[in-house]
Design an enzyme around this catalytic site. Sequence first.
Site, PDB file in Angstrom:
ATOM      1  N   HIS A 174       5.424 -12.216   7.908  1.00 25.35           N
ATOM      2  CA  HIS A 174       5.857 -11.075   7.333  1.00 25.35           C
ATOM      3  C   HIS A 174       6.996 -11.002   6.619  1.00 25.35           C
ATOM      4  O   HIS A 174       8.035 -11.614   6.743  1.00 25.35           O
ATOM      5  CB  HIS A 174       5.936 -10.047   8.647  1.00 25.35           C
ATOM      6  CG  HIS A 174       5.910  -8.654   8.283  1.00 25.35           C
ATOM      7  ND1 HIS A 174       6.793  -7.755   7.823  1.00 25.35           N
ATOM      8  CD2 HIS A 174       4.672  -7.848   8.414  1.00 25.35           C
ATOM      9  CE1 HIS A 174       6.076  -6.682   7.574  1.00 25.35           C
ATOM     10  NE2 HIS A 174       4.986  -6.597   7.732  1.00 25.35           N
ATOM     11  N   ARG A 228       2.902  -4.186  16.765  1.00 26.94           N
ATOM     12  CA  ARG A 228       1.228  -3.613  16.590  1.00 26.94           C
ATOM     13  C   ARG A 228       0.421  -4.616  17.078  1.00 26.94           C
ATOM     14  O   ARG A 228      -0.765  -4.549  17.177  1.00 26.94           O
ATOM     15  CB  ARG A 228       1.100  -3.339  15.053  1.00 26.94           C
ATOM     16  CG  ARG A 228       2.057  -2.226  14.288  1.00 26.94           C
ATOM     17  CD  ARG A 228       1.753  -2.171  12.849  1.00 26.94           C
ATOM     18  NE  ARG A 228       2.020  -3.210  12.239  1.00 26.94           N
ATOM     19  CZ  ARG A 228       2.055  -3.566  10.938  1.00 26.94           C
ATOM     20  NH1 ARG A 228       1.609  -2.720  10.281  1.00 26.94           N
ATOM     21  NH2 ARG A 228       2.533  -4.678  10.492  1.00 26.94           N
ATOM     22  N   HIS A 271      -2.008  -8.825   2.093  1.00 29.15           N
ATOM     23  CA  HIS A 271      -1.567  -7.653   2.613  1.00 29.15           C
ATOM     24  C   HIS A 271      -2.928  -7.193   3.792  1.00 29.15           C
ATOM     25  O   HIS A 271      -3.059  -8.130   4.543  1.00 29.15           O
ATOM     26  CB  HIS A 271      -1.463  -6.435   1.592  1.00 29.15           C
ATOM     27  CG  HIS A 271      -0.824  -5.083   2.020  1.00 29.15           C
ATOM     28  ND1 HIS A 271      -0.136  -5.071   3.411  1.00 29.15           N
ATOM     29  CD2 HIS A 271      -0.890  -3.681   1.347  1.00 29.15           C
ATOM     30  CE1 HIS A 271       0.206  -3.813   3.332  1.00 29.15           C
ATOM     31  NE2 HIS A 271      -0.226  -3.144   2.323  1.00 29.15           N
ATOM     32  N   SER A 325       0.795  -1.187   0.045  1.00 33.25           N
ATOM     33  CA  SER A 325       0.114  -0.022   0.031  1.00 33.25           C
ATOM     34  C   SER A 325       0.906   1.189  -0.043  1.00 33.25           C
ATOM     35  O   SER A 325       0.615   2.196  -0.777  1.00 33.25           O
ATOM     36  CB  SER A 325      -0.857  -0.031   1.169  1.00 33.25           C
ATOM     37  OG  SER A 325      -0.321  -0.151   2.408  1.00 33.25           O
ATOM     38  N   ASP A 364      -2.574  -7.923  11.796  1.00 34.16           N
ATOM     39  CA  ASP A 364      -3.882  -8.411  11.168  1.00 34.16           C
ATOM     40  C   ASP A 364      -4.582  -9.470  12.091  1.00 34.16           C
ATOM     41  O   ASP A 364      -5.544  -9.813  12.298  1.00 34.16           O
ATOM     42  CB  ASP A 364      -3.842  -8.782   9.769  1.00 34.16           C
ATOM     43  CG  ASP A 364      -3.403  -7.581   9.015  1.00 34.16           C
ATOM     44  OD1 ASP A 364      -3.849  -6.530   9.074  1.00 34.16           O
ATOM     45  OD2 ASP A 364      -2.720  -7.802   8.022  1.00 34.16           O
TER      46      ASP A 364
HETATM   47  C1  LIG Z   1       2.902 -11.583   4.948  1.00 36.06           C
HETATM   48  C2  LIG Z   1       3.332 -12.523   3.701  1.00 36.06           C
HETATM   49  C3  LIG Z   1       2.868 -12.459   2.549  1.00 36.06           C
HETATM   50  C4  LIG Z   1       5.085 -12.440   3.502  1.00 36.06           C
HETATM   51  O1  LIG Z   1       5.381 -13.362   2.429  1.00 36.06           O
HETATM   52  P1  LIG Z   1       6.969 -13.561   2.177  1.00 36.06           P
HETATM   53  O2  LIG Z   1       7.649 -12.470   2.520  1.00 36.06           O
HETATM   54  O3  LIG Z   1       6.751 -14.219   0.843  1.00 36.06           O
HETATM   55  O4  LIG Z   1       7.009 -14.594   3.545  1.00 36.06           O
HETATM   56  P2  LIG Z   1       8.452 -15.744   3.322  1.00 36.06           P
HETATM   57  O5  LIG Z   1       9.202 -15.418   2.753  1.00 36.06           O
HETATM   58  O6  LIG Z   1       8.210 -16.130   4.871  1.00 36.06           O
HETATM   59  O7  LIG Z   1       7.436 -16.804   2.578  1.00 36.06           O
HETATM   60  C5  LIG Z   1       8.128 -18.119   2.224  1.00 36.06           C
HETATM   61  C6  LIG Z   1       7.074 -19.233   2.423  1.00 36.06           C
HETATM   62  O8  LIG Z   1       6.507 -19.245   3.527  1.00 36.06           O
HETATM   63  C7  LIG Z   1       4.976 -19.361   3.220  1.00 36.06           C
HETATM   64  N1  LIG Z   1       4.511 -18.505   4.421  1.00 36.06           N
HETATM   65  C8  LIG Z   1       4.735 -17.180   4.786  1.00 36.06           C
HETATM   66  N2  LIG Z   1       3.725 -16.986   5.784  1.00 36.06           N
HETATM   67  C9  LIG Z   1       3.133 -18.057   5.887  1.00 36.06           C
HETATM   68  C10 LIG Z   1       1.818 -18.267   6.711  1.00 36.06           C
HETATM   69  N3  LIG Z   1       1.409 -17.431   7.420  1.00 36.06           N
HETATM   70  N4  LIG Z   1       1.136 -19.327   6.557  1.00 36.06           N
HETATM   71  C11 LIG Z   1       1.621 -20.444   5.845  1.00 36.06           C
HETATM   72  N5  LIG Z   1       2.652 -20.122   4.949  1.00 36.06           N
HETATM   73  C12 LIG Z   1       3.240 -19.154   4.960  1.00 36.06           C
HETATM   74  C13 LIG Z   1       4.921 -18.417   1.857  1.00 36.06           C
HETATM   75  O9  LIG Z   1       3.582 -18.646   1.655  1.00 36.06           O
HETATM   76  C14 LIG Z   1       6.091 -19.060   1.277  1.00 36.06           C
HETATM   77  O10 LIG Z   1       5.593 -20.189   0.742  1.00 36.06           O
HETATM   78  P3  LIG Z   1       6.181 -20.607  -0.850  1.00 36.06           P
HETATM   79  O11 LIG Z   1       7.868 -20.965  -0.514  1.00 36.06           O
HETATM   80  O12 LIG Z   1       5.458 -21.887  -1.046  1.00 36.06           O
HETATM   81  O13 LIG Z   1       5.853 -19.499  -1.649  1.00 36.06           O
HETATM   82  C15 LIG Z   1       3.261 -14.137   4.490  1.00 36.06           C
HETATM   83  O14 LIG Z   1       3.769 -14.397   5.496  1.00 36.06           O
HETATM   84  C16 LIG Z   1       1.615 -14.494   4.391  1.00 36.06           C
HETATM   85  O15 LIG Z   1       1.032 -14.864   3.257  1.00 36.06           O
HETATM   86  N6  LIG Z   1       1.006 -14.318   5.449  1.00 36.06           N
HETATM   87  C17 LIG Z   1      -0.387 -14.621   5.778  1.00 36.06           C
HETATM   88  C18 LIG Z   1      -1.173 -13.287   5.195  1.00 36.06           C
HETATM   89  C19 LIG Z   1      -0.898 -12.151   6.189  1.00 36.06           C
HETATM   90  O16 LIG Z   1      -1.087 -12.146   7.648  1.00 36.06           O
HETATM   91  N7  LIG Z   1      -0.725 -10.993   5.514  1.00 36.06           N
HETATM   92  C20 LIG Z   1      -0.588  -9.814   6.315  1.00 36.06           C
HETATM   93  C21 LIG Z   1       0.816  -9.288   6.384  1.00 36.06           C
HETATM   94  S1  LIG Z   1       1.148  -7.785   7.315  1.00 36.06           S
END
Ligand SMILES: CC(C)(COP(=O)(O)OP(=O)(O)OC[C@H]1O[C@@H](n2cnc3c(N)ncnc32)[C@H](O)[C@@H]1OP(=O)(O)O)[C@@H](O)C(=O)NCCC(=O)NCCS
Length: 440
Positions: free
Chosen positions: A317, A326, A270, A240, A372
């Site tokens: 994250h 937060r 997000h 964002s 979140d």
């Molecule tokens: C926030 C988010 C998008 C960050 O993504 P990122 O920087 O790519 O995270 P990572 O590097 O740790 O990801 C590595 C792997 O772990 C997985 N992973 C990360 N968070 C995860 C979670 N909460 N549940 C399951 N798997 C998760 C990713 O999907 C990724 O899988 P892949 O290798 O099959 O693609 C991710 O943690 C997520 O999807 N969280 C859940 C949604 C969420 O809460 N979003 C709000 C963020 S403030």
Amino acid sequence: MSVLKEKLAAKINEWRPRTRKLLKEHGEMIIDNVTIGQIIGGMRGVKSLVTDISYLDPNEGIRYRGYTLPEVFKKLPKPKNAEIPYVEGLLYLLLTGDIPSEEEVMDVEDEFKKRRILPRYVYEVIDAFPSLSHPMAMFSSAITIMHRESFFNKKYYAGMPKTSYWEPTYEDALNLLAKLPEIATYIYAKLYRDGKRIQSNPNLDMGGNFAHMMGIDKPYDDVSRLHFIIHSDHESGNVSAHTGHLVASSLSSIYLSVSAMINGLAGPLHGLANQEVLRWLHDLREKMEDQIPTQNEMKQYVWDTLNAGQVIPGFGHAVLRKTDPRYTVQREFCLKHLPEDPIFKYVDILYKVVPPILKEHGKAKNPWPNVDAQSGVIQWHYGVKEYEFYTVLFGIGRAIGVCANIIWDRALSYPIERPKSLTTDMLEKFVESKLKEKKK
Ligand SMILES: CC(C)(COP(=O)(O)OP(=O)(O)OC[C@H]1O[C@@H](n2cnc3c(N)ncnc32)[C@H](O)[C@@H]1OP(=O)(O)O)[C@@H](O)C(=O)NCCC(=O)NCCS
């Protein structure tokens, strides 16, 4: 001129030589290397943006202008009988870097009060939306349609020097920020309260007025202040904030830039994750027939979600590597105000069981909860049970940080953003030549 604008003008004049000097004398200095993994992997960790409004340390979490969240909550002035500071004071801090006095906060509050009234056509645009529209789509459109109000545009086409860009941008930003609670509560009333709307109370601060327009008693005014403050900024690389900055870099108006950032926020990875947490927990609640699950039952639910190839919403994250402060601030609020809330009990069990499971699962780099995971439960507790609306609340908060950044982007004459892209073919050829070089 308002106290805030005058202060900001002085800060900008002080700051400009620092940016100019860095560019002029050290513009060629290398600050980072970029790997193929980073290019394909969403530019994770590439140092390529600059903002002085907030900084996100992976272990410590966010600091606004150098202050941690507990410091912000301690230092900013609060309304009488409130636990949480004025949102208007936060805007002052983000823009100037200084903790405002009570009078300085009142000045911002007055500015907001003068700018709250929505043009008629905004109501008409919201009214024209088909039922079952997502509130984020409505929110974004209502902001887009106000582009015609842009003071920056009028000044730009009339001709103004670059050094003045920040001033009409500031006016647009304050005009928009003051209106966001009005827009959001109108959308809420239309979608979920048969259009029964509560008019704004001109005597209240932003958080207090929001709670009033939502028709929810104390401490929802503090809940609103807390929510808007903690969601306001998370440095510049998140979807964002980055979208707002990127769109504004082409000199699009604040209205078009903020509506674009709202669209980015509306994705489930997000901001929409706050809605997803509640949706996911309600599926479990239905299965449990409203009983509180045991830790083992919760563990099974988490594993079932992971084994179905889905993410656990509210955890993980891209930058953070510890529990999000937060999250902690909201958890403390819950422990004080709603420890017996059944959904809070669910969230509390998740806090205990998810991190070890994500560690064992072995994928997520950060197994800890983010903002979140905890925000929806507070809204639910105070009667905002329409979880599709939660990201709109996030959007009001995030707009504060994005607007502060855009004003400073223009004050420091940051140019249009334009990174370079390569083709897969080029990457493969690059790898080939590097491997050949190595063999020699
Ligand atoms: C926030 C988010 C998008 C960050 O993504 P990122 O920087 O790519 O995270 P990572 O590097 O740790 O990801 C590595 C792997 O772990 C997985 N992973 C990360 N968070 C995860 C979670 N909460 N549940 C399951 N798997 C998760 C990713 O999907 C990724 O899988 P892949 O290798 O099959 O693609 C991710 O943690 C997520 O999807 N969280 C859940 C949604 C969420 O809460 N979003 C709000 C963020 S403030």
